[in-house]
Design an enzyme around this catalytic site. Structure first.
Site, PDB file in Angstrom:
ATOM      1  N   VAL A 176       0.841  -1.196   0.000  1.00 55.11           N
ATOM      2  CA  VAL A 176       0.000   0.000   0.000  1.00 55.11           C
ATOM      3  C   VAL A 176       0.876   1.245   0.000  1.00 55.11           C
ATOM      4  O   VAL A 176       0.643   2.201  -0.758  1.00 55.11           O
ATOM      5  CB  VAL A 176      -0.954   0.018   1.205  1.00 55.11           C
ATOM      6  CG1 VAL A 176      -1.919   1.196   1.093  1.00 55.11           C
ATOM      7  CG2 VAL A 176      -1.733  -1.277   1.306  1.00 55.11           C
ATOM      8  N   ASP A 177       1.899   1.258   0.833  1.00 49.89           N
ATOM      9  CA  ASP A 177       2.835   2.379   0.838  1.00 49.89           C
ATOM     10  C   ASP A 177       3.518   2.533  -0.521  1.00 49.89           C
ATOM     11  O   ASP A 177       3.657   3.646  -1.044  1.00 49.89           O
ATOM     12  CB  ASP A 177       3.905   2.165   1.909  1.00 49.89           C
ATOM     13  CG  ASP A 177       3.430   2.521   3.303  1.00 49.89           C
ATOM     14  OD1 ASP A 177       2.494   3.336   3.427  1.00 49.89           O
ATOM     15  OD2 ASP A 177       3.994   2.001   4.276  1.00 49.89           O
ATOM     16  N   LEU A 178       3.957   1.424  -1.081  1.00 48.05           N
ATOM     17  CA  LEU A 178       4.697   1.491  -2.340  1.00 48.05           C
ATOM     18  C   LEU A 178       3.811   1.963  -3.489  1.00 48.05           C
ATOM     19  O   LEU A 178       4.211   2.822  -4.289  1.00 48.05           O
ATOM     20  CB  LEU A 178       5.302   0.123  -2.660  1.00 48.05           C
ATOM     21  CG  LEU A 178       6.320  -0.392  -1.632  1.00 48.05           C
ATOM     22  CD1 LEU A 178       6.763  -1.803  -1.982  1.00 48.05           C
ATOM     23  CD2 LEU A 178       7.516   0.532  -1.546  1.00 48.05           C
TER      24      LEU A 178
END
Length: 390
Positions: A176-178
């Protein structure tokens, strides 16, 4: 050779992963990235280890190294009036600001979009939060793992509930961060193009939850079209069969049959011509409907040979397959080596640091890796003396 974003300056007020991933990508493309860090502490991920490269005061966490190459580290106390003044002056001379503070968190410092826009009308300001700048959840903190759960990814990731080891499972990296970092980069590039035409910057509102729901892709549309929520089903595919892992004589392999022709070639190579001719299995919709009958037969045959034997056999007939490699085998893979994916670059202390290359391959403006992940505050004097003296 100058990168495509040469001449663009980024003021990076972000930390952890989503923001730094975006700004690292911008640095790879040639932008000058000034990373603002807390004196004596720095980005939280500087302490996220082990493993660390080096020891003592010269140690760098592998996690930090993964998202911060190509940047200049400037140690400034944002909570102090002097620090706020320095950041404002840098923002006035920057093209882009990236931050991931809680909604409204920078307003008290005069570092929110509206405040900095007054100093620089062309400023592109990207805010990354868990839930965005609006909505009932906007003030909640958001972390990758909780968003994987809340946003539906864990409902389709992991072995089926009725199988051994069944239940929800997070992805092996902070996807999700990436993904949010990459979408932020896309948004920034679009805003740069808009500014090129109009001279105006803008605010970009990025949310982890928005990104998570968006990248569910075919799973989201499967639900919206059918009204039935997809479930966890391990390594198999909801709409393609056989497209999953299988146990071999010495381990496991991936068989990724994407069309009927590939399935026929697999069956011929595996000594199962009758399976491909069977009306239940000759088309993909039929194989999906009858996977319960088909997969055990394939599993029994595949278990009789080693992974390497299957890969060698199936590559000759152009059937997609492959091993499930550990990372030592990944970086020893001949294709990975040929593409130059593993990096080695010198840091300010003269050490050779490992890294992983950006996958973008330009023909006219190839990416150059000019700066290793920096030590905390190593560029403070150089950056401030150069920019604040102008």
């Amino acid at each position: 050779m100058a990168g495509p974003l040469t001449g663009i300056r980024v003021l990076d007020l972000s930390r952890i992963l989503a923001g730094p991933w975006s700004t690292q990508c911008l640095a790879d493309l040639g932008a000058e990235v000034i990373k603002i860090e807390r004196p004596n502490e720095g980005d939280d991920t500087r302490t996220w280890g082990p493993p660390f490269f080096g020891e003592g005061d010269e140690a760098l966490a592998a996690y930090y190294m993964s998202a911060n190459r190509g940047k200049q580290s400037v140690a400034v106390d944002m909570a102090s009036p002097e620090g706020q003044s320095i950041i404002k002056k840098l923002a006035a001379k920057s093209d882009i600001v990236v931050e991931n503070f809680k909604v409204g968190g920078l307003k008290k410092y005069g570092l929110d979009y509206e405040s900095l826009k007054a100093l620089n009308v062309g400023l592109i300001y990207c805010s990354i939060t868990g839930f965005g700048q609006t909505g009932p959840y906007k003030d909640r903190p958001g972390y990758d793992l909780m968003i994987q759960g809340l946003g539906g990814l864990m409902s389709v990731t992991g072995e089926a509930d009725d199988k051994p080891g069944g239940g929800p499972q997070r992805a092996g990296v902070a996807v999700v961060d990436l993904f949010t970092g990459l979408y932020s980069t896309i948004g920034i590039l679009g805003a740069l193009h808009h500014r090129e035409k109009t001279g105006e910057g803008q605010h970009i509102d990025m949310a982890l939850l928005d990104t998570q729901v968006a990248v569910l892709a075919n799973q989201s549309l499967s639900y919206l079209v059918s009204g039935t929520a997809p479930k966890r089903q391990g390594n198999s595919h909801p709409a393609i069969v056989p497209y999953q892992s299988f146990e071999t004589k010495d381990g496991h392999m991936i068989l990724a049959v994407g069309n009927d022709g590939q399935f026929k070639r697999f069956c011929d190579a595996a000594g199962l011509p009758g399976i491909a001719a069977d009306a239940r299995f000759s088309t993909n919709p039929g194989r999906v409907a009858n996977r319960g009958d088909l997969v055990p037969v394939l599993a029994g045959v595949i278990a009789g040979r080693t992974t390497d034997e299957w890969v060698t056999m199936l590559e000759k007939v152009n059937v997609p397959c492959g091993p499930i490699n550990t990372l030592d085998r990944v970086f020893d893979n001949e294709q990975v080596k040929a593409r130059g994916i593993q990096l080695a670059h010198k840091d300010s202390l003269g050490r050779t640091l490992p890294g992983v290359a950006n996958p973008i391959r330009y023909s006219a403006t190839p990416i150059e890796y000019k700066k290793a992940p920096p030590m905390l505050g190593e560029d403070t004097d150089a950056v401030l003396s150069a920019l604040l003296a102008e």
